[in-house]
Design a protein around this motif. Structure first.
Motif, PDB file in Angstrom:
ATOM      1  N   ILE A   1      -0.068   6.013  -4.463  1.00  0.00           N
ATOM      2  CA  ILE A   1       0.996   5.508  -3.587  1.00  0.00           C
ATOM      3  C   ILE A   1       0.524   4.364  -2.686  1.00  0.00           C
ATOM      4  O   ILE A   1       1.313   3.837  -1.903  1.00  0.00           O
ATOM      5  CB  ILE A   1       1.615   6.630  -2.739  1.00  0.00           C
ATOM      6  N   TYR A   2      -0.757   3.986  -2.742  1.00  0.00           N
ATOM      7  CA  TYR A   2      -1.286   2.728  -2.211  1.00  0.00           C
ATOM      8  C   TYR A   2      -1.350   2.638  -0.689  1.00  0.00           C
ATOM      9  O   TYR A   2      -1.765   1.599  -0.171  1.00  0.00           O
ATOM     10  CB  TYR A   2      -0.487   1.522  -2.739  1.00  0.00           C
ATOM     11  N   GLU A   3      -0.976   3.672   0.049  1.00  0.00           N
ATOM     12  CA  GLU A   3      -0.995   3.582   1.504  1.00  0.00           C
ATOM     13  C   GLU A   3      -1.424   4.914   2.112  1.00  0.00           C
ATOM     14  O   GLU A   3      -1.325   5.968   1.474  1.00  0.00           O
ATOM     15  CB  GLU A   3       0.379   3.163   2.037  1.00  0.00           C
ATOM     16  N   TRP A   4      -1.860   4.823   3.364  1.00  0.00           N
ATOM     17  CA  TRP A   4      -2.369   6.016   4.053  1.00  0.00           C
ATOM     18  C   TRP A   4      -2.256   5.788   5.552  1.00  0.00           C
ATOM     19  O   TRP A   4      -2.545   4.700   6.056  1.00  0.00           O
ATOM     20  CB  TRP A   4      -3.823   6.263   3.653  1.00  0.00           C
ATOM     21  N   HIS A   5      -1.812   6.808   6.279  1.00  0.00           N
ATOM     22  CA  HIS A   5      -1.666   6.718   7.731  1.00  0.00           C
ATOM     23  C   HIS A   5      -2.918   7.287   8.385  1.00  0.00           C
ATOM     24  O   HIS A   5      -3.281   8.440   8.138  1.00  0.00           O
ATOM     25  CB  HIS A   5      -0.440   7.502   8.190  1.00  0.00           C
ATOM     26  N   PHE A   6      -3.584   6.465   9.209  1.00  0.00           N
ATOM     27  CA  PHE A   6      -4.863   6.928   9.760  1.00  0.00           C
ATOM     28  C   PHE A   6      -4.679   8.071  10.753  1.00  0.00           C
ATOM     29  O   PHE A   6      -5.621   8.814  11.052  1.00  0.00           O
ATOM     30  CB  PHE A   6      -5.626   5.763  10.410  1.00  0.00           C
TER      31      PHE A   6
ATOM     32  N   ASN B   1       7.021  -1.157  -4.657  1.00  0.00           N
ATOM     33  CA  ASN B   1       5.858  -0.449  -5.185  1.00  0.00           C
ATOM     34  C   ASN B   1       4.775  -1.435  -5.612  1.00  0.00           C
ATOM     35  O   ASN B   1       3.581  -1.236  -5.340  1.00  0.00           O
ATOM     36  CB  ASN B   1       6.283   0.414  -6.376  1.00  0.00           C
ATOM     37  N   TYR B   2       5.195  -2.509  -6.279  1.00  0.00           N
ATOM     38  CA  TYR B   2       4.238  -3.527  -6.726  1.00  0.00           C
ATOM     39  C   TYR B   2       3.594  -4.222  -5.530  1.00  0.00           C
ATOM     40  O   TYR B   2       2.370  -4.422  -5.492  1.00  0.00           O
ATOM     41  CB  TYR B   2       4.932  -4.548  -7.615  1.00  0.00           C
ATOM     42  N   LEU B   3       4.417  -4.601  -4.540  1.00  0.00           N
ATOM     43  CA  LEU B   3       3.885  -5.278  -3.359  1.00  0.00           C
ATOM     44  C   LEU B   3       2.832  -4.419  -2.664  1.00  0.00           C
ATOM     45  O   LEU B   3       1.760  -4.903  -2.291  1.00  0.00           O
ATOM     46  CB  LEU B   3       5.019  -5.606  -2.387  1.00  0.00           C
ATOM     47  N   LYS B   4       3.125  -3.134  -2.500  1.00  0.00           N
ATOM     48  CA  LYS B   4       2.152  -2.246  -1.855  1.00  0.00           C
ATOM     49  C   LYS B   4       0.891  -2.087  -2.709  1.00  0.00           C
ATOM     50  O   LYS B   4      -0.209  -1.974  -2.172  1.00  0.00           O
ATOM     51  CB  LYS B   4       2.791  -0.889  -1.572  1.00  0.00           C
ATOM     52  N   SER B   5       1.055  -2.092  -4.019  1.00  0.00           N
ATOM     53  CA  SER B   5      -0.106  -1.916  -4.896  1.00  0.00           C
ATOM     54  C   SER B   5      -1.067  -3.095  -4.814  1.00  0.00           C
ATOM     55  O   SER B   5      -2.246  -2.951  -5.117  1.00  0.00           O
ATOM     56  CB  SER B   5       0.351  -1.713  -6.346  1.00  0.00           C
ATOM     57  N   ILE B   6      -0.564  -4.280  -4.430  1.00  0.00           N
ATOM     58  CA  ILE B   6      -1.449  -5.429  -4.266  1.00  0.00           C
ATOM     59  C   ILE B   6      -1.733  -5.698  -2.785  1.00  0.00           C
ATOM     60  O   ILE B   6      -2.160  -6.792  -2.401  1.00  0.00           O
ATOM     61  CB  ILE B   6      -0.882  -6.689  -4.954  1.00  0.00           C
ATOM     62  N   GLY B   7      -1.461  -4.682  -1.942  1.00  0.00           N
ATOM     63  CA  GLY B   7      -1.874  -4.733  -0.547  1.00  0.00           C
ATOM     64  C   GLY B   7      -0.948  -5.492   0.378  1.00  0.00           C
ATOM     65  O   GLY B   7      -1.345  -5.856   1.483  1.00  0.00           O
ATOM     66  N   ILE B   8       0.293  -5.715  -0.020  1.00  0.00           N
ATOM     67  CA  ILE B   8       1.226  -6.485   0.809  1.00  0.00           C
ATOM     68  C   ILE B   8       2.156  -5.541   1.559  1.00  0.00           C
ATOM     69  O   ILE B   8       2.841  -4.714   0.951  1.00  0.00           O
ATOM     70  CB  ILE B   8       2.049  -7.466  -0.055  1.00  0.00           C
ATOM     71  N   SER B   9       2.166  -5.676   2.876  1.00  0.00           N
ATOM     72  CA  SER B   9       3.056  -4.868   3.704  1.00  0.00           C
ATOM     73  C   SER B   9       3.984  -5.730   4.550  1.00  0.00           C
ATOM     74  O   SER B   9       4.849  -5.208   5.244  1.00  0.00           O
ATOM     75  CB  SER B   9       2.243  -3.959   4.634  1.00  0.00           C
ATOM     76  N   ARG B  10       3.792  -7.047   4.490  1.00  0.00           N
ATOM     77  CA  ARG B  10       4.656  -7.928   5.260  1.00  0.00           C
ATOM     78  C   ARG B  10       5.133  -9.077   4.366  1.00  0.00           C
ATOM     79  O   ARG B  10       4.420  -9.542   3.486  1.00  0.00           O
ATOM     80  CB  ARG B  10       3.949  -8.484   6.485  1.00  0.00           C
ATOM     81  N   ILE B  11       6.377  -9.488   4.626  1.00  0.00           N
ATOM     82  CA  ILE B  11       6.976 -10.612   3.914  1.00  0.00           C
ATOM     83  C   ILE B  11       7.246 -11.703   4.941  1.00  0.00           C
ATOM     84  O   ILE B  11       7.956 -11.473   5.928  1.00  0.00           O
ATOM     85  CB  ILE B  11       8.276 -10.189   3.205  1.00  0.00           C
ATOM     86  N   ASP B  12       6.682 -12.878   4.724  1.00  0.00           N
ATOM     87  CA  ASP B  12       6.890 -13.978   5.668  1.00  0.00           C
ATOM     88  C   ASP B  12       8.310 -14.520   5.586  1.00  0.00           C
ATOM     89  O   ASP B  12       8.942 -14.768   6.614  1.00  0.00           O
ATOM     90  CB  ASP B  12       5.884 -15.102   5.387  1.00  0.00           C
ATOM     91  N   ASN B  13       8.779 -14.708   4.352  1.00  0.00           N
ATOM     92  CA  ASN B  13      10.111 -15.273   4.146  1.00  0.00           C
ATOM     93  C   ASN B  13      10.847 -14.465   3.084  1.00  0.00           C
ATOM     94  O   ASN B  13      10.371 -14.356   1.952  1.00  0.00           O
ATOM     95  CB  ASN B  13      10.017 -16.726   3.669  1.00  0.00           C
ATOM     96  N   LEU B  14      11.974 -13.895   3.465  1.00  0.00           N
ATOM     97  CA  LEU B  14      12.823 -13.232   2.480  1.00  0.00           C
ATOM     98  C   LEU B  14      14.083 -14.083   2.336  1.00  0.00           C
ATOM     99  O   LEU B  14      14.937 -14.103   3.223  1.00  0.00           O
ATOM    100  CB  LEU B  14      13.174 -11.808   2.915  1.00  0.00           C
ATOM    101  N   CYS B  15      14.152 -14.830   1.242  1.00  0.00           N
ATOM    102  CA  CYS B  15      15.244 -15.767   1.009  1.00  0.00           C
ATOM    103  C   CYS B  15      16.333 -15.074   0.193  1.00  0.00           C
ATOM    104  O   CYS B  15      16.051 -14.553  -0.896  1.00  0.00           O
ATOM    105  CB  CYS B  15      14.752 -16.999   0.265  1.00  0.00           C
TER     106      CYS B  15
END
Length: 710
Positions: A327-332, A495-509
């Protein structure tokens, strides 16, 4: 320690495992049918999942006598109510088609086919019509256990909301459609294992059975026999999942070990359970729930000499690599929360749920104090889960995961602890750096069915831009047809974005207002940090669209644009619209950029007149890669537009067998006559352009496998 004996057992287990895999694969391959059929299946109401006018379940096929997944849609409210009202098994006669599961056509997309294949289920039946629903009169013992489970779940529906979810989750192992919406903290903080029927639940069950039998004064053989029978019954009552199987088998072997004084250690019991599991369900170990179940139970056994705090911390560390891989994420904060919450589950929450169940029998209103306490507890978890601390790590490769697990085990076993800690931290940091700062960029066309969604990510993640989100077009529905809304972006693009380590989107067009382009926006708002939402000028006056983004974070800027505006940090030129509109097709935002040595043009659902107007306002416009307008409809892709742009590659995002027959043959002919290569999600799935500097290559996902486009 007899190492030779251990090696022999491991060798024999490995041989047996591969034989079991071969037998299972042969059974799943040969015992299949295709095409239209009439099926009569026994449906247990407690395993039937109904969401609006749709249903799905796992049942034994009357054709293959093996398990299959059944999907369908009710034709009337009466059909739905007839199944909802039943607590006994019913025989459902349905007409439909047998087939294979749809393959995952996006990288790191949840693969439903693999998920069921690991449970020895290889076929899906899509029902086109339910012919009849007949109650089953003669019930077997298994049928009766399912009836008890149905009655229990039916009773829980009368209880207050939080008590209902806790009772069903902790006792019958049932999670309804609203479970994850109401219990976000449980999901965020990694507490789902507490709601998965496991050793703790089985232990409570056996304690209750033992107390009852002690009152009767049964002998140890009769007591053991009854315990084993009850365990089998409980596994059915608890849902009979692969995780339940592990807990029940280990408890059963433990009872036999105690009865016959075999002097097996807890580690021996765990090992025997694993061996049996590998033979019965050889692929079940690929499921996250089973991996967590075995990892935690193993960790508990080998860390018994540690203090509670050390044991809990190390057990949490043991689950992290597994969670990151799936699931690519974990809460510390999950470590701290587990330290506090896990004892509460055993000593307070579990007994409190039973008290609430008892009070509810007298009167549902009597359970209000229990509901109040559980709601406070659940709200606290939700509040903590919402705090900063969720680390979107990305998906480490399998080898890295195995190294993480090995080093964590060395910590638990106190073998070279300082070196193990140093090595473990180094592996985590190196994997995080490798995932989050890639030297290559990408332009990705997601396969979202009938819709559009594109990712533009620069090297080292300097800029992350999404063009459209995809989404389903919802036609008019009656109240009984509406169910819990599930966004496909959650299991595909997000799911794909999280799998490549992306949690923020600069521009959502957002190109325009249509649901197939922005219907899944709420999922991104919920799951991702978004700096800017960029929309065509005038769409901010569209109340239905603005309602979609009403839950956005206060820091997210909404920026309406036309072709005369430039947005700072947006790696695109805006070429359309040039006047204010409501966000309809002819108002679509048109964006151009240059990446990886290629010029790109994205046109949304712009119509032919809009294409020609864009050429008139930008007469020198040309491109190498064109996102074909309106999914290849003949309302777009004017031959004059295509001729002037003279692209080398055309990207078409359209759903398989869509009702609009996109892409239109006329558009395909236009592209063919211009000698333009076409990349279509219908045949290629996700398409990615991976680049470094001014060089790159295209890749497509075909049949679930990545490969270079030809």
């Amino acid at each position: 320690m007899d190492y030779h004996r251990i090696l022999i057992v491991c060798g024999l287990t490995m041989i047996g495992f591969f034989m079991a895999v071969g037998i299972t694969e042969n059974q799943l391959t040969t015992a299949t049918v295709k095409g239209s059929r009439t099926e009569v299946v026994k449906v247990y109401p407690d395993v039937l999942n109904i969401n609006g006018d749709r249903f799905n379940l796992v049942a034994i096929s009357s054709a293959t006598h093996r398990k299959a997944v059944y999907y369908g849609q009710f034709k009337s409210s009466d059909q739905k109510q007839q199944l909802l009202a039943s607590t006994k098994p019913v025989l459902v006669k349905m007409i439909g088609d047998f087939g294979s599961f749809s393959v995952a056509t996006n990288v790191n997309q949840f693969d439903v086919g693999h998920y069921y294949h690991h449970q020895k289920i290889a076929q899906v039946f899509t029902a086109s019509n339910i012919v009849s629903i007949i109650p089953k009169t003669q019930l077997s013992m298994v049928d009766r256990i399912h009836v008890v489970r149905s009655l229990f779940n039916r009773y829980c529906q009368k209880l207050p909301n939080v008590l209902r979810m806790y009772a069903m989750g902790l006792i019958s192992g049932t999670r309804q459609n609203d479970f994850f919406n109401e219990m976000t903290g449980v999901k965020q903080l990694g507490l789902l294992h507490a709601f998965s029927i496991s050793g703790m639940h089985v232990t409570y069950f056996l304690i209750i059975i033992n107390q009852l039998m002690n009152l009767v004064g049964l002998g140890k053989f009769k007591q053991a026999f009854i315990e084993l029978i009850c365990l089998v019954g409980y596994s059915v009552f608890a849902g009979a999942s692969a995780g339940v199987l592990r807990a029940v088998m280990m408890a059963a072997i433990g009872i036999i070990n105690k009865l016959f004084k075999c002097h097996l250690t807890q580690l021996d019991l765990w090992s025997l359970t694993l061996i049996i599991n590998l033979f019965l369900y050889p692929e079940a170990m690929l499921l996250m729930g089973v991996q967590l179940s075995y990892a935690l139970s193993f960790g508990l056994i080998v860390s018994t000499n540690l203090s509670y705090v050390k044991q809990t911390v190390l057990l949490n560390l043991l689950t992290v690599p597994i969670l990151l891989f799936h699931i690519y994420e974990w809460h510390f904060l999950s470590v701290v929360v587990n330290l506090i919450v896990l004892p509460l589950f055993g000593k307070a929450i579990f007994p409190l749920v039973f008290v609430g169940l008892g009070l509810g029998l007298l009167n549902p209103d009597f359970a209000a104090p229990v509901e109040f306490v559980l709601k406070l507890f659940n709200d606290a978890l939700n509040l903590i889960g919402a705090l900063p601390g969720m680390i979107v790590f990305g998906k480490p490769c399998l080898l890295v995961v195995l190294i993480m697990l090995l080093l964590t085990l060395l910590l638990i076993l106190k073998t070279g602890r300082v070196k193990a800690i140093t090595a473990l931290i180094s592996v985590y940091l190196a994997a995080f750096w490798w995932i989050h700062f890639p030297i290559k960029g990408e332009v990705t066309m997601f396969d979202v069915g009938q819709g559009d969604s594109f990712l533009i990510r620069k090297p080292f993640n300097r800029s992350v831009t999404l063009i459209d989100t995809g989404g389903r077009v919802q036609f008019g529905q009656e109240d009984w047809q509406r169910g819990t809304l599930n966004y496909q972006a959650t299991r595909i693009a997000i799911n794909y974005l999280k799998s490549i380590g992306i949690s923020r989107i600069d521009n959502l067009c957002v190109s325009h207002q249509d649901a197939d382009h922005c219907g899944d926006l709420p999922a991104y708002i919920s799951e991702m940090k978004i700096k800017r939402i960029i929309i065509p000028l005038g769409m901010d006056k569209n109340t239905s669209f603005m309602a979609r983004i009403s839950d956005r974070d206060a820091s997210t800027k909404v920026i309406p644009v036309n072709d005369e505006m430039k947005v700072r940090e947006l790696p695109f030129l805006i070429l359309h619209p040039y006047s204010s509109g409501r966000g309809e097709n002819h108002d679509s935002m048109v964006l151009s950029c240059q990446l990886g040595g290629l010029r790109w043009l994205f046109t949304g659902d712009l119509d032919r007149q809009g294409e020609l107007d864009t050429l008139n306002r930008h007469p020198g416009l040309s491109t190498d890669v064109l996102k074909v307008g309106h999914h290849g409809s003949r309302t777009a892709s004017d031959p004059r537009f295509i001729s002037q742009l003279h692209p080398k590659i055309a990207l078409i995002s359209a759903g398989r067998n869509n009702r609009y027959h996109h892409p239109n043959q006329e558009t395909l002919v236009t592209l063919a006559q211009a000698h333009i290569s076409v990349a279509n999600t219908q045949t290629m799935g996700m398409v990615r352009y991976i680049y470094c500097g001014n060089k790159g290559h295209f890749e497509s996902v075909q049949g679930g496998n990545e490969g270079k486009m030809k």
